[in-house]
Scaffold this motif. Structure first.
Motif, PDB file in Angstrom:
ATOM      1  N   HIS A  15       0.779  -1.244   0.000  1.00 53.38           N
ATOM      2  CA  HIS A  15       0.000   0.000   0.000  1.00 53.38           C
ATOM      3  C   HIS A  15       0.812   1.296   0.000  1.00 53.38           C
ATOM      4  O   HIS A  15       0.199   2.370  -0.031  1.00 53.38           O
ATOM      5  CB  HIS A  15      -0.939   0.060   1.225  1.00 53.38           C
ATOM      6  CG  HIS A  15      -2.110  -0.876   1.129  1.00 53.38           C
ATOM      7  ND1 HIS A  15      -2.894  -0.979   0.002  1.00 53.38           N
ATOM      8  CD2 HIS A  15      -2.623  -1.754   2.038  1.00 53.38           C
ATOM      9  CE1 HIS A  15      -3.850  -1.870   0.222  1.00 53.38           C
ATOM     10  NE2 HIS A  15      -3.704  -2.371   1.432  1.00 53.38           N
ATOM     11  N   PHE A  48     -11.700  -3.610  -3.505  1.00 51.06           N
ATOM     12  CA  PHE A  48     -11.543  -5.016  -3.124  1.00 51.06           C
ATOM     13  C   PHE A  48     -10.298  -5.274  -2.279  1.00 51.06           C
ATOM     14  O   PHE A  48     -10.079  -6.381  -1.816  1.00 51.06           O
ATOM     15  CB  PHE A  48     -11.444  -5.881  -4.394  1.00 51.06           C
ATOM     16  CG  PHE A  48     -10.392  -5.376  -5.356  1.00 51.06           C
ATOM     17  CD1 PHE A  48      -9.073  -5.734  -5.201  1.00 51.06           C
ATOM     18  CD2 PHE A  48     -10.746  -4.511  -6.371  1.00 51.06           C
ATOM     19  CE1 PHE A  48      -8.103  -5.246  -6.061  1.00 51.06           C
ATOM     20  CE2 PHE A  48      -9.785  -4.019  -7.246  1.00 51.06           C
ATOM     21  CZ  PHE A  48      -8.463  -4.387  -7.088  1.00 51.06           C
ATOM     22  N   CYS A  49      -9.477  -4.247  -2.070  1.00 48.75           N
ATOM     23  CA  CYS A  49      -8.100  -4.518  -1.641  1.00 48.75           C
ATOM     24  C   CYS A  49      -7.891  -4.435  -0.132  1.00 48.75           C
ATOM     25  O   CYS A  49      -8.335  -3.508   0.534  1.00 48.75           O
ATOM     26  CB  CYS A  49      -7.163  -3.542  -2.336  1.00 48.75           C
ATOM     27  SG  CYS A  49      -5.436  -3.969  -2.056  1.00 48.75           S
ATOM     28  N   GLY A  79       1.552  -4.252  -5.361  1.00 47.98           N
ATOM     29  CA  GLY A  79       0.537  -3.591  -6.190  1.00 47.98           C
ATOM     30  C   GLY A  79       0.906  -2.273  -6.818  1.00 47.98           C
ATOM     31  O   GLY A  79       0.388  -1.930  -7.871  1.00 47.98           O
ATOM     32  N   HIS A 118      -5.071   5.599  -3.529  1.00 48.82           N
ATOM     33  CA  HIS A 118      -6.261   5.458  -2.679  1.00 48.82           C
ATOM     34  C   HIS A 118      -6.515   3.963  -2.513  1.00 48.82           C
ATOM     35  O   HIS A 118      -5.764   3.153  -3.052  1.00 48.82           O
ATOM     36  CB  HIS A 118      -7.489   6.138  -3.318  1.00 48.82           C
ATOM     37  CG  HIS A 118      -7.848   5.512  -4.610  1.00 48.82           C
ATOM     38  ND1 HIS A 118      -7.345   5.943  -5.805  1.00 48.82           N
ATOM     39  CD2 HIS A 118      -8.601   4.424  -4.901  1.00 48.82           C
ATOM     40  CE1 HIS A 118      -7.794   5.167  -6.775  1.00 48.82           C
ATOM     41  NE2 HIS A 118      -8.554   4.232  -6.242  1.00 48.82           N
TER      42      HIS A 118
HETATM   43  S1  SF4 Z   1      -5.254  -2.956  -5.595  1.00 46.64           S
HETATM   44 FE1  SF4 Z   1      -3.170  -2.187  -5.814  1.00 46.64          FE
HETATM   45  S2  SF4 Z   1      -3.413   0.024  -6.078  1.00 46.64           S
HETATM   46 FE2  SF4 Z   1      -5.362  -0.732  -5.267  1.00 46.64          FE
HETATM   47  S3  SF4 Z   1      -5.183  -0.439  -3.051  1.00 46.64           S
HETATM   48 FE3  SF4 Z   1      -4.506  -2.522  -3.520  1.00 46.64          FE
HETATM   49  S4  SF4 Z   1      -2.288  -2.434  -3.773  1.00 46.64           S
HETATM   50 FE4  SF4 Z   1      -3.097  -0.344  -3.891  1.00 46.64          FE
END
Ligand code: SF4
Length: 356
Positions: free
Chosen positions: A23, A32-33, A74, A28
């Motif tokens: 993160h 789903f995360c 991510g 933001h």
């Molecule tokens: S999916 Fe990727 S960009 Fe979105 S909050 Fe999670 S780690 Fe961050």
């Protein structure tokens, strides 16, 4: 469905030394995360952590030349630039002869440009995985991704132009998606033709926007059976197109099991999909041999011996004998034997007996 060219797809074993940068660069929170749950880790790594992890791994791993240092989490290229370079510099010292083969990162499509790709190249990054999740703008918006399908297409093009290995990560069954959208996503990925994909069926985790939508009755998930059908089709089509499927299903994790509210988690999800592919191919092989699949009117039972690659025997029988039971319900008692000559997923009927 699955009647394409014969092919052999036994993948060479590839390892990652995974370092999670959870993160830090996220502009933001996507709907789903919850990276802390997915990784089971909320610590932010620094250069000394990278050195410690890589030194230890170098002592333990027998084939470092088949191993990459992987910065997952991510949004690697969205973290503050000095921090990104700190991590890359530390990792770069562990590349070269007798050491690891390269660096793999995962990031968002809207944080890819020529400048950042030049930096990644300089520090020995070889593979870039883009968290695409969906290639449908309505679904991207509904899940608060903050980027468009065009951003994904452009990022993929740039990554290929800069000669990195390209990976795409997909999330199947997101809020406002459906079977048709997922099949369109699959076609778009086939057009982009990345080197690798990861297929993650959605797992709704505590503390996410999706969990709120689910509890409020606004997010209706398609059935697990449909998702297995969908993911098995994706798995088959991607492999058939020469795209390596690095993951199909979220890895088995006590943290995910603890925080899961709904969704498509199964510790052996890929095996379920591989079994489904073979089941389809068995059905096709049975039909070609004149063996009726549906419960037949005369109440006949067929005993059918079919051959598959020896490495596919358990997938052919199915998880908890699911395929055997599926065919038994339809009047067919299957026996599966191995044959080295057969390729992955291939099925041949070897013997048929009708019992009155
Ligand atoms: S999916 Fe990727 S960009 Fe979105 S909050 Fe999670 S780690 Fe961050």
């Amino acid at each position: 469905m699955l009647q394409r060219k014969r092919y052999r797809l036994w993948a060479m074993k590839h390892n990652n030394i995974s370092i999670f940068v959870t993160h830090v660069g996220c502009p933001h929170m996507c709907a789903f995360c919850n990276q802390h749950t997915i990784t089971g880790n909320s610590q932010i790594p620094h250069a000394q952590d990278v050195r410690r992890i890589c030194s230890k791994a170098l002592e333990q791993i027998k084939d470092p030349e088949n191993t990459e240092i992987a910065f997952f989490g991510g949004s690697f290229t969205a973290v503050p630039r000095e921090y990104m370079i700190e991590l890359l510099e530390a990792a770069n010292a562990y590349l070269g002869e007798g050491k690891f083969s390269g660096i793999r990162i995962s990031t968002r499509p809207d944080y890819i440009d020529d400048e950042v790709l030049d930096i990644l190249k300089r520090y020995g990054v070889t593979s870039i995985e883009i968290g695409a999740q969906s290639l449908n703008d309505k679904v991207l918006d509904a899940n608060e991704r903050g980027h468009s399908t065009l951003d994904i297409v452009n990022a993929c093009k740039l990554i290929k132009e800069h000669n990195f290995e390209l990976g795409l990560q997909l999330m199947v069954g997101l809020y406002r998606s459906d079977m048709d959208i997922e099949l369109e996503n699959m076609e778009k990925v086939l057009e982009i033709k990345p080197d690798t994909v990861r297929i993650y069926p959605v797992v709704v985790l505590k503390g996410t926007k999706l969990a709120q939508l689910f509890k409020a009755g606004k997010y209706h998930l398609i059935s697990m059976d449909d998702v297995i059908d969908l993911c098995s089709k994706m798995l088959y089509e991607f492999e058939n197109a020469g795209i390596k499927v690095l993951k199909c299903g979220l890895h088995a994790s006590e943290f995910v099991e603890r925080d899961m509210v709904a969704g498509y988690y199964h510790p052996a999800f890929r095996e379920l999909c591989e079994s489904r592919i073979i089941r389809e191919n068995m059905s096709n092989a049975f039909r070609k041999s004149g063996i009726p699949i549906a419960e037949n009117a005369q109440g006949q039972r067929y005993h059918v011996t079919c051959a598959v690659s020896p490495r596919c025997i358990s997938a052919a029988i199915g998880h908890k004998k699911a395929n055997s039971e599926h065919f038994l319900k339809n009047g067919i008692n299957i026996k599966v034997v191995g044959d080295e000559k057969l390729s992955k997923y291939e099925v041949e009927v070897r013997d048929v007996r009708v019992c009155i």
